[in-house]
Enzyme design. Structure first.
Site, PDB file in Angstrom:
ATOM      1  N   GLY A  61       0.824  -1.210   0.000  1.00  0.00           N
ATOM      2  CA  GLY A  61       0.000   0.000   0.000  1.00  0.00           C
ATOM      3  C   GLY A  61       0.853   1.254   0.000  1.00  0.00           C
ATOM      4  N   ASP A  62       0.184   2.384  -0.144  1.00  0.00           N
ATOM      5  CA  ASP A  62       0.841   3.699  -0.145  1.00  0.00           C
ATOM      6  C   ASP A  62       1.882   3.830  -1.250  1.00  0.00           C
ATOM      7  OD1 ASP A  62      -0.615   4.289   2.206  1.00  0.00           O
ATOM      8  OD2 ASP A  62       0.870   3.189   3.377  1.00  0.00           O
ATOM      9  N   LYS A 109      -0.814   5.420  -5.634  1.00  0.00           N
ATOM     10  CA  LYS A 109      -1.827   5.086  -6.652  1.00  0.00           C
ATOM     11  C   LYS A 109      -2.678   6.300  -7.014  1.00  0.00           C
ATOM     12  CE  LYS A 109      -3.359   1.846  -3.883  1.00  0.00           C
ATOM     13  NZ  LYS A 109      -2.295   1.699  -2.885  1.00  0.00           N
ATOM     14  N   GLY A 110      -2.967   7.137  -5.986  1.00  0.00           N
ATOM     15  CA  GLY A 110      -3.862   8.285  -6.179  1.00  0.00           C
ATOM     16  C   GLY A 110      -3.428   9.134  -7.363  1.00  0.00           C
ATOM     17  N   GLY A 156      -6.109   5.964   1.897  1.00  0.00           N
ATOM     18  CA  GLY A 156      -5.928   7.414   1.851  1.00  0.00           C
ATOM     19  C   GLY A 156      -5.208   7.732   0.559  1.00  0.00           C
ATOM     20  N   HIS A 157      -5.943   8.183  -0.429  1.00  0.00           N
ATOM     21  CA  HIS A 157      -5.343   8.457  -1.741  1.00  0.00           C
ATOM     22  C   HIS A 157      -5.081   9.953  -1.879  1.00  0.00           C
ATOM     23  CE1 HIS A 157      -7.118   4.444  -3.364  1.00  0.00           C
ATOM     24  NE2 HIS A 157      -6.095   4.291  -2.574  1.00  0.00           N
ATOM     25  N   ARG A 178     -22.485 -13.591   6.932  1.00  0.00           N
ATOM     26  CA  ARG A 178     -23.845 -13.322   6.453  1.00  0.00           C
ATOM     27  C   ARG A 178     -24.716 -12.589   7.464  1.00  0.00           C
ATOM     28  NH1 ARG A 178     -23.971 -19.381   4.407  1.00  0.00           N
ATOM     29  NH2 ARG A 178     -22.941 -19.470   6.425  1.00  0.00           N
ATOM     30  N   GLN A 182      -5.034  -0.083  -0.882  1.00  0.00           N
ATOM     31  CA  GLN A 182      -3.997  -0.901  -0.211  1.00  0.00           C
ATOM     32  C   GLN A 182      -3.075  -1.535  -1.274  1.00  0.00           C
ATOM     33  OE1 GLN A 182      -7.488  -1.656   1.114  1.00  0.00           O
ATOM     34  NE2 GLN A 182      -7.078   0.207   2.219  1.00  0.00           N
ATOM     35  N   ASP A 223      12.168  10.324  -7.384  1.00  0.00           N
ATOM     36  CA  ASP A 223      12.953  11.476  -6.923  1.00  0.00           C
ATOM     37  C   ASP A 223      13.388  11.357  -5.459  1.00  0.00           C
ATOM     38  OD1 ASP A 223      10.035  11.742  -6.757  1.00  0.00           O
ATOM     39  OD2 ASP A 223      10.464  13.580  -5.632  1.00  0.00           O
TER      40      ASP A 223
END
Ligand code: IMP
Length: 425
Positions: free
Chosen positions: A12-13, A16-17, A40-41, A140, A221, A330
């Site tokens: 994750g992190d 992707k955003g 959190g994107h 269920r 994620q 970078d």
């Protein structure tokens, strides 16, 4: 016309955003298919930073249909807060946001029970009630979005669930119990505010694909946090891999054309669990500070480490990446020598595959290949040819090892700090 799934290839992190935001320009629909507000994107638009937790980041573009699929677990309070913040910033939500009828709802008792279970056995979750909500789904007993439109059904489900949860809170955890009526009224209030977004989104998405629209599935994620393919039990409770897009949105695998893996140029992880390439000295702290490696949802410092090609090979295989985007290149500027993990040492044996047994993974030490770093700044570079030679070699090494083309390289937080080597759609 392409349908594309964007997947985090690590823990994750991965950033992707930003990649989703970039590709959204070419898409008509953006769909979330798993996870919830544990995600959190982060997207930076005109120097303004947006952190989206539940709403697909496509919402920051005009007139994109943004869909929360059935595979997501939705906390209505968190969603309403997010809607409110976005509206205040001038983002248009109505007519752009749609939520699946079968989306499961996070209830206050999910958060309460997780708070307690984390005290007994620490996974290091985001404490957003994600695991307990998926537990109810599989058992269920879950409350779904559509139940908000049927007060009697909602009331009965809350009552039945609280009978068990309150027993556990009181007798097992010695904690405060929850009030049934209070939860019911709270959720009836949410129903009033959210009912306009509820729809048959599986039909919408399939019609869109059949009519030649571009649809982007936005993963949350990362692969190593997948409930089946990750470092169980130190994982999230959903299928974060590409296959999750089909089940979590109601789309056939036949209709998916592209799967892009998002790979951070190094590795990070939040929460507990094994992390063979973790850097525990000063350099780890340096990367954390420079890369802003603090959780977008919880603010927790992320653990930082070298790139792990063993984990990434596993990730490329279970997802079937058609291309890769490398992010945060970078952040590695100015590091003298870069290590890349090409295998694991376990006792006297060398492992080339990511072990399934947690007990083995915990005892593995990385085998590194050392590559020369670069002193020049890569920040904001938009043309591949302008990258330092050693940065190109680093990227080539990743591409050759994973046997998947690097199509995009992100060189900064802003929308235009990006290199497109090959357009992925
Ligand atoms: P949960 O998803 O809140 O149940 O947390 C389970 C594990 O997944 C913990 O290690 C979390 O830190 C991790 N996790 C959940 N969401 C994210 C995310 O968006 N990025 C990185 N780690 C996450």
């Amino acid at each position: 016309m392409p349908t594309v799934v964007i997947i985090g290839a690590q823990w994750g992190d991965e950033g992707k955003g930003k990649i989703v935001d970039f590709l959204t320009e070419k898409c008509d629909y953006v769909v979330r298919f798993q996870g919830g507000c544990n995600a959190g994107h982060t997207v930076v638009v005109d120097d303004e930073k947006y952190i989206l937790h539940l709403i697909p980041s496509g919402i920051l573009h005009k007139n994109k249909k943004c869909i929360i699929g059935n595979g997501v677990v939705l906390d209505p309070e968190s969603l309403l807060k997010e809607i409110d913040t976005l509206i205040k910033k001038g983002v248009e939500i109505d007519n752009n946001l749609y939520i699946a009828k079968h989306c499961h709802l996070i209830m206050p008792y999910h958060i309460a029970i997780e708070e307690q279970s984390e005290k007994k056995k620490k996974i290091g979750t985001t404490k957003k009630g994600i695991g307990p909500c998926y537990t109810d789904k599989i058992a269920r007993n879950g409350v779904r979005m559509i139940d908000l439109l049927y007060p009697e059904v909602l009331k009965n489900k809350i009552q039945a669930n609280l009978e068990i949860i309150n027993f556990l809170l009181k007798n097992l955890y010695n904690a405060e119990t929850l009030d049934e009526q209070k939860i019911f009224s709270q959720y009836m209030d949410y129903a009033e505010k959210l009912k306009k977004y509820i729809d048959d989104v599986d039909i919408m998405i399939n019609n869109a694909i059949d009519n030649g629209k571009n649809v982007l599935f936005e993963g949350a994620q990362g692969t190593l946090l997948d409930i089946d393919h990750g470092t169980y039990p130190y994982v999230t409770s959903s299928n974060t891999v590409a296959g999750g897009a089909c089940t979590g949105a109601g789309v056939s695998p036949k209709k998916i054309n592209k799967i892009i893996g998002i790979v951070k140029a190094y590795t990070t992880r939040v929460g507990e669990g094994p992390f063979p390439t973790e850097i525990k000295d000063e350099l780890g702290e340096q990367i954390r500070q420079k890369g802003g490696e603090f959780g977008a949802t919880t603010g927790r410092p992320r653990r930082c480490g070298w790139l792990d090609l063993v984990g990434l090979k596993h990730s490329a295989r279970v997802n079937g990446f058609t291309g890769i985007a490398i992010t945060k290149l970078d952040i590695l500027d100015g590091i003298d020598k870069l290590k890349v993990c090409v295998g694991y040492k376990y006792g006297n044996t060398v492992l080339e595959e990511f072990p399934k047994e947690l007990e083995i993974l915990e005892k593995c030490t990385p085998i590194y290949e050392e590559l020369p770093g670069w002193n020049e700044s890569t920040k904001g570079i938009k043309d591949y040819d302008n990258l330092p030679d050693n940065a190109k070699k680093y990227l080539q090494f990743i591409e050759d090892s994973l046997k998947v083309k690097i199509q995009i390289i992100s060189t900064g937080q802003k929308r235009d700090e990006i290199i497109i080597k090959e357009f992925p759609l």
